[in-house]
Design an enzyme around this catalytic site. Structure first.
Site, short mmCIF file in Angstrom:
data_model
loop_
_atom_site.label_atom_id
_atom_site.label_comp_id
_atom_site.label_asym_id
_atom_site.label_seq_id
_atom_site.Cartn_x
_atom_site.Cartn_y
_atom_site.Cartn_z
N GLU A 175 11.36 3.17 29.00
CA GLU A 175 10.43 2.57 29.96
C GLU A 175 9.77 3.63 30.84
O GLU A 175 9.14 3.31 31.85
CB GLU A 175 11.16 1.56 30.85
N ASP A 188 8.06 5.10 36.05
CA ASP A 188 9.14 4.31 35.46
C ASP A 188 8.94 2.83 35.83
O ASP A 188 8.61 2.51 36.98
CB ASP A 188 10.49 4.81 35.96
N ASP A 240 8.84 -5.58 25.02
CA ASP A 240 7.78 -4.87 24.31
C ASP A 240 6.41 -5.22 24.89
O ASP A 240 5.53 -4.35 24.99
CB ASP A 240 7.81 -5.23 22.82
N ASN A 250 14.45 -7.13 29.82
CA ASN A 250 15.03 -7.25 28.48
C ASN A 250 16.20 -8.22 28.46
O ASN A 250 16.31 -9.07 27.57
CB ASN A 250 15.49 -5.88 27.97
#
Length: 407
Positions: free
Chosen positions: A306, A264, A281, A272
């Site tokens: 993620e 993770d 991205d 973000n």
């Protein structure tokens, strides 16, 4: 990996070209039953492909199938007599000139279902071309244009492919080959279909060459449709890694002991929220590229969001731990450059001036946490994934950017 992907995409086109090269000299030896079958086959394959393209929303493949099938039908009904006849040469000339240009149009059409209102624009355009060519024969310009077209008959190689057609096919191949995308299956299939039809028109006098070309082209498009839909179902579009469905499918067919690693991205929500989804991205692509480099037989998947997964064939955690650690360190040491879109050069001239100057772009470091679990004998997939998730949660609790083994 991009080279390997391109080689895989070239497999079916190579088979199609080799098959036609091998079968073309043998068509005259086929019995009447085989000739009847291959004469009908393009219509059957084309209809099936159109139906599947409609169902799976593969508009470009459906339109190319329609172009191949319409071309074959036109040849069967209008070009079975000698090309020495002016009327037949007229049809042949415009067919060879316009066919590759129509193929290029299909290559760059947006994806629309073939039987949708937007999808019907292409067959209507084909019908309009036929009407215009036929209408030209009714005008005073026809004798002069016909004489111009016939001036290329003797100059063409073998007398069967006029010079304008050579130019048209060359331009079509160049346009379709320009800037191939990462998933190049469809463009490469289109290039192959164009090359096959160029060869068909060049060897037009050969028996059953149109049926062989149409059938091979449609089989290639059919195989491309299957590959394309497999990629949509099993390959993550953003990262290019196999997705969750591919992971579950692999786990169902894997037996014995192996290592499952859940990974993770640390503080991904912060990336973000602070820098925007475009940077998010970029982070996902960066992580995917580094995970894909994992050695020791590890295979990377994007599990979702993620979260990623690594799968190792090893039977012991101690064997895979160095490879996981190497991947973790490689990700942590990689500096992701944040590009300021407002400072991008307005022209190539401005870009040259900026080269060599010290960049003011900021950089980010990304870290990941890993939880590794060895599958025990008889353990279910759900239980194994839960243990790997618990190990990942432990890595998060213990400070992130670390690997923890499941108990």
């Amino acid at each position: 990996m991009p080279t390997l992907s391109l080689l895989r995409a070239l497999l079916f086109p190579a088979i199609a070209l080799t098959s036609v090269w091998w079968l073309a000299p043998l068509t005259g030896l086929w019995t009447e039953d085989y000739q009847t079958l291959i004469s009908v086959l393009p219509y059957l394959l084309g209809t099936l492909l159109l139906v599947l393209a409609q169902v799976f929303n593969q508009g470009r493949l459906g339109q190319m199938a329609l172009l191949v099938m319409a071309t074959y039908a036109l040849i069967q009904f209008e070009l079975q007599a000698s090309l020495e006849h002016s009327e037949r040469w007229w049809v042949f000339f415009w067919l060879t000139l316009l066919w590759p240009l129509n193929a290029v149009v299909v290559r760059f059409l947006p994806e629309r279902r073939p039987l949708s209102l937007a999808g019907m624009m292409f067959p209507l355009a084909l019908a309009l071309q036929l009407l215009l060519i036929y209408g030209l024969t009714l005008t005073s310009l026809y004798p002069a244009v016909l004489q111009w077209s016939e001036s290329f008959r003797a100059a063409g190689v073998g007398g069967l492919l006029p010079l304008p057609a050579w130019l048209s096919f060359s331009i079509a191949v160049a346009l379709c080959a320009n800037r191939l995308p990462r998933k190049a299956d469809i463009p490469l299939a289109f290039i192959t279909v164009i090359v096959l039809h160029a060869g068909m028109f060049y060897l037009f006098a050969s028996q059953q060459v149109s049926a062989l070309t149409a059938s091979t082209s449609l089989l290639l498009l059919f195989a491309t449709l299957l590959v394309s839909n497999h990629q949509l179902a099993f390959i993550d579009e953003l990262t290019g890694l196999p997705g969750r469905r591919a992971l579950m499918n692999d786990l169902k067919h894997r037996h014995g002991r192996y290592i499952l690693v859940m990974a993770d991205i640390d503080h991904f929500k912060k990336f973000n929220d602070t820098h925007g989804h475009d940077v998010g991205d970029d982070v996902l692509r960066l992580v995917a590229a580094q995970l894909e480099k994992t050695s020791g037989g590890g295979r990377a998947y994007r599990y979702g969001g993620e979260e990623f997964t690594l799968l190792f064939p090893s039977a012991e955690l101690v064997e895979t731990r160095p490879f996981i650690e190497a991947t973790r360190e490689r990700i942590a040491s990689y500096q992701l450059t944040l590009r300021d879109t407002n400072q991008r050069p307005a022209s190539s001239k401005d870009g040259k001036k900026q080269r060599g100057q010290k960049s003011k772009a900021r950089t980010l470091n990304v870290t990941m946490s890993f939880g590794a679990a060895r599958r025990e004998s008889g353990e279910s997939i759900e239980a194994l994934m839960k243990r790997a998730d618990n190990a990942l949660y432990k890595a998060k609790q213990n400070g992130r950017n670390r690997v923890e083994d499941a108990v």
